[in-house]
Design a protein around this motif. Structure first.
Motif, short mmCIF file in Angstrom:
data_model
loop_
_atom_site.label_atom_id
_atom_site.label_comp_id
_atom_site.label_asym_id
_atom_site.label_seq_id
_atom_site.Cartn_x
_atom_site.Cartn_y
_atom_site.Cartn_z
N TYR A 1 56.55 -0.53 -53.57
CA TYR A 1 57.26 0.70 -53.63
C TYR A 1 56.88 1.35 -52.27
O TYR A 1 55.84 1.42 -51.37
CB TYR A 1 56.59 1.67 -54.41
CG TYR A 1 57.56 1.57 -55.83
CD1 TYR A 1 58.60 2.29 -56.15
CD2 TYR A 1 57.24 0.60 -56.87
CE1 TYR A 1 59.39 2.28 -57.21
CE2 TYR A 1 57.96 0.22 -57.99
CZ TYR A 1 58.93 1.16 -58.18
OH TYR A 1 59.71 1.10 -59.41
N ILE A 2 58.06 1.98 -51.47
CA ILE A 2 57.81 2.65 -50.35
C ILE A 2 57.80 4.09 -50.82
O ILE A 2 58.32 4.58 -51.61
CB ILE A 2 59.32 2.39 -49.54
CG1 ILE A 2 59.50 1.38 -48.99
CG2 ILE A 2 59.00 3.79 -48.21
CD1 ILE A 2 61.13 1.14 -48.81
N ILE A 3 56.73 4.46 -50.33
CA ILE A 3 56.46 6.25 -50.58
C ILE A 3 56.63 7.25 -49.79
O ILE A 3 56.64 6.98 -48.59
CB ILE A 3 54.82 6.36 -50.94
CG1 ILE A 3 54.40 5.18 -52.02
CG2 ILE A 3 54.53 7.73 -51.34
CD1 ILE A 3 52.89 5.22 -52.16
N CYS A 4 57.47 8.10 -50.34
CA CYS A 4 58.22 9.13 -49.35
C CYS A 4 57.74 10.54 -50.05
O CYS A 4 58.18 10.81 -51.25
CB CYS A 4 59.65 9.04 -49.35
SG CYS A 4 60.37 7.60 -48.54
N ASN A 5 57.13 11.22 -49.43
CA ASN A 5 56.66 12.50 -49.62
C ASN A 5 57.51 13.48 -49.15
O ASN A 5 57.47 13.95 -48.05
CB ASN A 5 55.23 12.62 -49.17
CG ASN A 5 54.36 14.08 -49.73
OD1 ASN A 5 54.99 15.06 -50.00
ND2 ASN A 5 53.10 13.77 -50.07
N LEU A 6 58.05 14.29 -50.05
CA LEU A 6 59.26 15.22 -49.93
C LEU A 6 58.48 16.76 -49.28
O LEU A 6 59.14 17.56 -49.18
CB LEU A 6 60.13 15.43 -51.08
CG LEU A 6 61.32 14.56 -51.13
CD1 LEU A 6 61.78 14.50 -52.64
CD2 LEU A 6 62.33 14.88 -49.99
N SER A 7 57.07 16.45 -49.55
CA SER A 7 56.51 17.98 -49.05
C SER A 7 56.10 17.77 -47.58
O SER A 7 55.86 18.68 -46.86
CB SER A 7 55.17 18.04 -49.79
OG SER A 7 55.39 18.28 -51.20
N GLU A 8 56.25 16.46 -46.97
CA GLU A 8 55.86 16.19 -45.74
C GLU A 8 57.17 15.93 -44.95
O GLU A 8 57.15 15.73 -43.90
CB GLU A 8 54.76 15.00 -45.66
CG GLU A 8 53.55 15.48 -46.39
CD GLU A 8 52.53 14.41 -46.66
OE1 GLU A 8 52.68 13.30 -46.15
OE2 GLU A 8 51.56 14.63 -47.29
N MET A 9 57.98 15.39 -45.52
CA MET A 9 59.43 15.08 -44.99
C MET A 9 60.64 15.55 -45.32
O MET A 9 60.55 16.14 -46.83
CB MET A 9 59.69 13.51 -45.15
CG MET A 9 58.56 12.46 -44.80
SD MET A 9 58.99 10.90 -45.48
CE MET A 9 60.19 10.35 -44.29
N SER A 10 61.51 15.95 -44.57
CA SER A 10 62.64 16.66 -45.26
C SER A 10 63.73 15.66 -46.15
O SER A 10 63.23 14.34 -45.74
CB SER A 10 63.47 17.20 -44.15
OG SER A 10 64.34 16.28 -43.36
N GLU A 11 64.48 16.08 -46.95
CA GLU A 11 65.24 15.21 -47.62
C GLU A 11 66.06 14.43 -46.79
O GLU A 11 66.32 13.17 -46.99
CB GLU A 11 66.28 16.16 -48.49
CG GLU A 11 66.78 15.31 -49.81
CD GLU A 11 67.67 15.99 -50.39
OE1 GLU A 11 68.90 16.69 -50.06
OE2 GLU A 11 67.65 16.06 -51.62
N ASN A 12 66.84 14.91 -45.59
CA ASN A 12 67.36 14.11 -44.66
C ASN A 12 66.58 13.04 -44.04
O ASN A 12 67.27 11.97 -43.94
CB ASN A 12 68.01 15.04 -43.56
CG ASN A 12 69.18 15.96 -44.05
OD1 ASN A 12 69.87 15.36 -45.06
ND2 ASN A 12 69.60 16.92 -43.53
#
Length: 303
Positions: A279-290
């Motif tokens: 799984y690629i982990i994407c943290n939406l607290s640290e990255m914008s949705e875009n």
């Protein structure tokens, strides 16, 4: 064939992002949510509306009535039928996104599914007459690993795990990992997360919005209609309100219980997906949705 999995905890923001990706890559969406399978459970499951779909076709929503049995095996069969039908098309073939937070459902498609025995009505009836504490003790004796992994408040899951142990003489935890994959898809897997404090705050606010939208009235309708089968309806947001309707707790206690159970469920989901491979982990607290969207689309192009 290739597809995308957008997984993550309840309230993290999967629905909105999956719609945006689907529109970018001309995809259809398969829901992997064990509660959204059920008709009539709408507000409490944060079920996507026709308007929110924005014209993107969705599968595996409103499949069966509350109170009907629907297992991970049923899900695996139904979704593979969709995938295999799509892959056989010579034209109008669509990209596929699987989105949801039910880890077992997703794993049954991406990794395959063990062919476990069908339900046995006699064994099941005997187990269903027992309370949660009794079932937990039985499972603990038969299969310690399942006992430590399973949602111990979900009576249906407990019954199924014990039933498989009894029918096979083996352990459910071992048997369910002997997988056969029944589709020709490889999936780019994305796990969306947020910092815990932010996620829990989003969950609390979401429960308040559900109450404002009429969750109590919706749950009451289900409560009155499925009186004899209420024990089969274990979705968070409903089982707590059923306790209120039974006079066991007050309404404000039921609402707090929904928030607490939702947070606990989110914690279990995060633990599950962090243990999963690839799984690629994407943290939406640290990255914008875009930024997350761009990252997924870039990886999709190279996948």
């Amino acid at each position: 064939m290739k597809g995308i999995v957008i997984a993550g905890a309840t309230g993290v923001g999967k629905t909105d992002l999956s719609i945006k990706i689907a529109k970018k890559i001309d995809a259809e969406i398969i829901s992997a949510d064990a509660s959204q399978i059920y008709k009539e459970l709408n507000i409490g499951t944060a079920k996507i509306t026709d308007e929110e779909m924005q014209g993107v076709k969705h599968y595996m929503i409103d499949v069966v009535d509350p109170g009907e049995d629907y297992s991970v095996g049923d899900f695996e069969r139904d979704v593979n039928n969709i995938l295999n039908e799509n892959s056989q098309k010579s034209e109008n073939r669509k990209n596929i996104i699987i989105t949801g937070g039910t880890g077992l459902y997703i794993r049954s498609i991406t990794n395959g599914f063990a062919k476990l025995p069908s339900k046995d009505e006699k064994i099941r009836k005997n187990l269903e007459d027992k309370n949660l504490d009794e079932l937990q003790e039985i499972l603990k004796k038969l299969d310690k690993e399942s006992y430590e992994e399973i949602d111990l408040s979900n009576k249906l899951r407990l019954v199924r795990a014990i039933e498989v142990c009894i029918l096979t003489g083996g352990k459910f935890s071992e048997l369910r990992t002997r997988n056969i994959k029944n589709n020709d898809y490889e999936f780019l897997k994305v796990f969306l997360t947020r910092n815990r404090e932010e996620l829990y705050d989003r969950i609390n606010r979401r429960v308040e919005i559900m109450i404002a939208k009429g969750l109590v009235a919706e749950a009451k309708k289900v409560y009155n209609k499925y009186k004899e089968k209420l024990y089969k309806i274990s979705s968070i947001g409903y089982k707590e309100l059923f306790m209120y309707f039974d006079g066991k707790i007050k309404l404000d206690e039921a609402i707090e219980e929904i928030k607490k159970e939702s947070r606990r469920y989110a914690k279990r989901q995060m633990t599950w997906f962090r243990k999963e491979k690839d799984y690629i982990i994407c943290n939406l607290s640290e990255m914008s949705e875009n930024e997350v969207l761009d990252e997924i689309l870039k990886r999709w192009e190279n996948f």
